[in-house]
Write a protein that holds these residues in place. Structure first.
Motif, PDB file in Angstrom:
ATOM      1  N   MET A 154       0.833  -1.199   0.000  1.00 13.90           N
ATOM      2  CA  MET A 154       0.000   0.000   0.000  1.00 13.90           C
ATOM      3  C   MET A 154       0.867   1.248   0.000  1.00 13.90           C
ATOM      4  SD  MET A 154      -3.026  -1.019   2.690  1.00 13.90           S
ATOM      5  CE  MET A 154      -3.912   0.496   2.374  1.00 13.90           C
ATOM      6  N   LEU A 155       0.395   2.257  -0.679  1.00 14.35           N
ATOM      7  CA  LEU A 155       1.104   3.526  -0.744  1.00 14.35           C
ATOM      8  C   LEU A 155       0.375   4.564   0.103  1.00 14.35           C
ATOM      9  CD1 LEU A 155       1.944   3.715  -4.560  1.00 14.35           C
ATOM     10  CD2 LEU A 155       3.308   2.738  -2.709  1.00 14.35           C
ATOM     11  N   TYR A 156       1.152   5.499   0.650  1.00 17.87           N
ATOM     12  CA  TYR A 156       0.590   6.534   1.506  1.00 17.87           C
ATOM     13  C   TYR A 156       1.129   7.898   1.104  1.00 17.87           C
ATOM     14  CZ  TYR A 156      -0.857   2.675   4.490  1.00 17.87           C
ATOM     15  OH  TYR A 156      -1.436   1.524   4.962  1.00 17.87           O
ATOM     16  N   SER A 157       0.254   8.887   1.157  1.00 20.52           N
ATOM     17  CA  SER A 157       0.652  10.271   0.918  1.00 20.52           C
ATOM     18  C   SER A 157       1.457  10.766   2.114  1.00 20.52           C
ATOM     19  CB  SER A 157      -0.597  11.139   0.728  1.00 20.52           C
ATOM     20  OG  SER A 157      -0.327  12.492   1.028  1.00 20.52           O
ATOM     21  N   LEU A 165       0.277  11.825   5.912  1.00 21.56           N
ATOM     22  CA  LEU A 165       0.821  11.190   7.115  1.00 21.56           C
ATOM     23  C   LEU A 165       1.216  12.222   8.172  1.00 21.56           C
ATOM     24  CD1 LEU A 165       3.063   8.229   5.868  1.00 21.56           C
ATOM     25  CD2 LEU A 165       0.807   8.124   6.927  1.00 21.56           C
ATOM     26  N   LEU A 166       1.578  13.420   7.739  1.00 26.49           N
ATOM     27  CA  LEU A 166       1.936  14.462   8.702  1.00 26.49           C
ATOM     28  C   LEU A 166       0.754  14.867   9.578  1.00 26.49           C
ATOM     29  CD1 LEU A 166       4.231  16.827   6.586  1.00 26.49           C
ATOM     30  CD2 LEU A 166       4.927  15.134   8.284  1.00 26.49           C
ATOM     31  N   THR A 167      -0.455  14.500   9.173  1.00 25.23           N
ATOM     32  CA  THR A 167      -1.648  14.832   9.964  1.00 25.23           C
ATOM     33  C   THR A 167      -2.105  13.654  10.825  1.00 25.23           C
ATOM     34  OG1 THR A 167      -3.266  14.125   8.289  1.00 25.23           O
ATOM     35  CG2 THR A 167      -2.375  16.352   8.090  1.00 25.23           C
ATOM     36  N   TRP A 168      -1.443  12.505  10.698  1.00 24.04           N
ATOM     37  CA  TRP A 168      -1.845  11.324  11.450  1.00 24.04           C
ATOM     38  C   TRP A 168      -1.340  11.404  12.894  1.00 24.04           C
ATOM     39  CZ3 TRP A 168      -2.028   5.967   8.688  1.00 24.04           C
ATOM     40  CH2 TRP A 168      -2.740   6.090   7.493  1.00 24.04           C
ATOM     41  N   LYS A 169      -1.972  10.627  13.745  1.00 25.98           N
ATOM     42  CA  LYS A 169      -1.577  10.556  15.149  1.00 25.98           C
ATOM     43  C   LYS A 169      -0.408   9.593  15.307  1.00 25.98           C
ATOM     44  CE  LYS A 169      -3.242   9.016  19.676  1.00 25.98           C
ATOM     45  NZ  LYS A 169      -4.375   8.397  20.416  1.00 25.98           N
ATOM     46  N   PRO A 173      -4.489   2.671   8.638  1.00 26.29           N
ATOM     47  CA  PRO A 173      -5.424   3.605   7.994  1.00 26.29           C
ATOM     48  C   PRO A 173      -6.749   3.740   8.733  1.00 26.29           C
ATOM     49  CG  PRO A 173      -4.499   2.043   6.407  1.00 26.29           C
ATOM     50  CD  PRO A 173      -4.134   1.546   7.766  1.00 26.29           C
ATOM     51  N   ALA A 174      -7.197   2.674   9.391  1.00 23.00           N
ATOM     52  CA  ALA A 174      -8.491   2.719  10.069  1.00 23.00           C
ATOM     53  C   ALA A 174      -8.517   3.779  11.167  1.00 23.00           C
ATOM     54  CB  ALA A 174      -8.835   1.348  10.644  1.00 23.00           C
ATOM     55  N   SER A 175      -7.425   3.871  11.918  1.00 25.70           N
ATOM     56  CA  SER A 175      -7.357   4.847  13.013  1.00 25.70           C
ATOM     57  C   SER A 175      -6.521   6.067  12.652  1.00 25.70           C
ATOM     58  CB  SER A 175      -6.765   4.193  14.264  1.00 25.70           C
ATOM     59  OG  SER A 175      -5.431   3.767  14.022  1.00 25.70           O
ATOM     60  N   ARG A 176      -5.967   6.066  11.436  1.00 26.56           N
ATOM     61  CA  ARG A 176      -5.071   7.139  10.993  1.00 26.56           C
ATOM     62  C   ARG A 176      -3.986   7.389  12.042  1.00 26.56           C
ATOM     63  NH1 ARG A 176      -6.265  10.341   6.785  1.00 26.56           N
ATOM     64  NH2 ARG A 176      -5.343  12.178   7.763  1.00 26.56           N
ATOM     65  N   MET A 206       4.465  13.377  -2.064  1.00 27.25           N
ATOM     66  CA  MET A 206       5.207  12.166  -2.391  1.00 27.25           C
ATOM     67  C   MET A 206       4.408  10.979  -1.876  1.00 27.25           C
ATOM     68  SD  MET A 206       9.136  13.126  -1.379  1.00 27.25           S
ATOM     69  CE  MET A 206       9.985  14.546  -2.059  1.00 27.25           C
ATOM     70  N   LEU A 207       4.491   9.855  -2.569  1.00 24.78           N
ATOM     71  CA  LEU A 207       3.803   8.639  -2.150  1.00 24.78           C
ATOM     72  C   LEU A 207       4.839   7.636  -1.654  1.00 24.78           C
ATOM     73  CD1 LEU A 207       1.158   8.206  -5.007  1.00 24.78           C
ATOM     74  CD2 LEU A 207       1.060   9.634  -2.947  1.00 24.78           C
ATOM     75  N   TRP A 208       4.602   7.134  -0.452  1.00 19.95           N
ATOM     76  CA  TRP A 208       5.568   6.288   0.244  1.00 19.95           C
ATOM     77  C   TRP A 208       5.075   4.854   0.338  1.00 19.95           C
ATOM     78  CZ3 TRP A 208       5.171   5.178   5.939  1.00 19.95           C
ATOM     79  CH2 TRP A 208       6.303   4.513   6.433  1.00 19.95           C
TER      80      TRP A 208
END
Length: 227
Positions: free
Chosen positions: A1-4, A8-12, A61-64, A161-163
């Motif tokens: 899976m790829l993530y922005s 991610l900077l907004t995730w907990k 992703p479910a809980s970010r 960027m996608l990680w």
């Protein structure tokens, strides 16, 4: 899976130390490997802590949320730097020269930049270990919103960027085209990056692709959740 990465900077952050915020990401521009994460403790006097990216767990992703396997002692011993306010700089520079307010008054967002702290003054590391790391590697915050050129013309600006966390590699660069109110985004492989020109405000990027390649490039949303 790829993530922005900007998302991610907004995730907990799920860590032993409470109140940690992911403030920036440090990577190797040659390989795209994520090397360090910059952590804010919420106490400005302490600056930003640089922790190895290997301490990150798998994103949820479910809980970010992002697990961060760092102890209080490791956080206390981590290299420190002063951080910067690149998010505000990027937003202001992307806005049109004049904005009409709800009551007809005009405002000049670019003029606001003169009253903002200079990121060049703020991001000077105060710890020799952090200075060595940031001299060797690059930061997401220094690349965002920088002009991107193809082999024959300007393509747009770097929007994200996608990680790929399994490979711990940046898989795609997200190129934005258009203005603040009507932008389009296209994802191109990170491997297409051929050069980053240095500059006081982050310089610019050059891809080994013609500008027309963006027309066939996928939208980043189509890549999130798997390739």
């Amino acid at each position: 899976m790829l993530y922005s990465l900007t998302d991610l900077l907004t995730w907990k952050l799920d860590a032993e130390a409470e109140g940690l915020v992911l403030s920036d990401l440090v990577f190797d521009a040659g390989s795209g490997r994520l090397v360090y994460v910059s952590l804010s403790t919420g106490r400005d006097s302490e600056g930003q802590a640089l922790a190895p990216a290997a301490l990150l767990g798998a994103p949820d992703p479910a809980s970010r949320s992002l697990p961060m396997r760092i102890t209080e002692k490791e956080l206390s011993d981590a290299p420190r730097w002063t951080g910067e306010t690149y998010q505000v700089d990027s937003l202001v520079s992307a806005m049109p020269p004049l904005v009409v307010g709800p009551f007809g008054a005009t405002h000049a967002p670019l003029a606001l930049a003169a009253f903002l702290p200079s990121s060049d003054d703020e991001d000077r590391p105060t710890d020799p270990r952090a200075e060595a790391a940031l001299d060797r590697y690059d930061r997401l915050g220094r690349w965002l919103d920088r002009p991107v050129f193809g082999s024959d013309a300007e393509m747009g600006h770097l929007a994200d960027m996608l990680w790929d966390p399994q490979a711990n590699r940046i898989a795609y660069l997200v190129i934005g085209r258009g203005g603040f109110f009507s932008s389009r985004r296209h994802a191109v492989p990170f491997s297409a990056l051929s050069y980053r020109a240095p500059g006081a405000k982050g310089g610019h990027l050059v891809l080994d692709l013609p500008a027309s390649a963006l027309d066939a490039a996928p939208a980043p949303d189509s890549l999130l959740g798997g390739e």
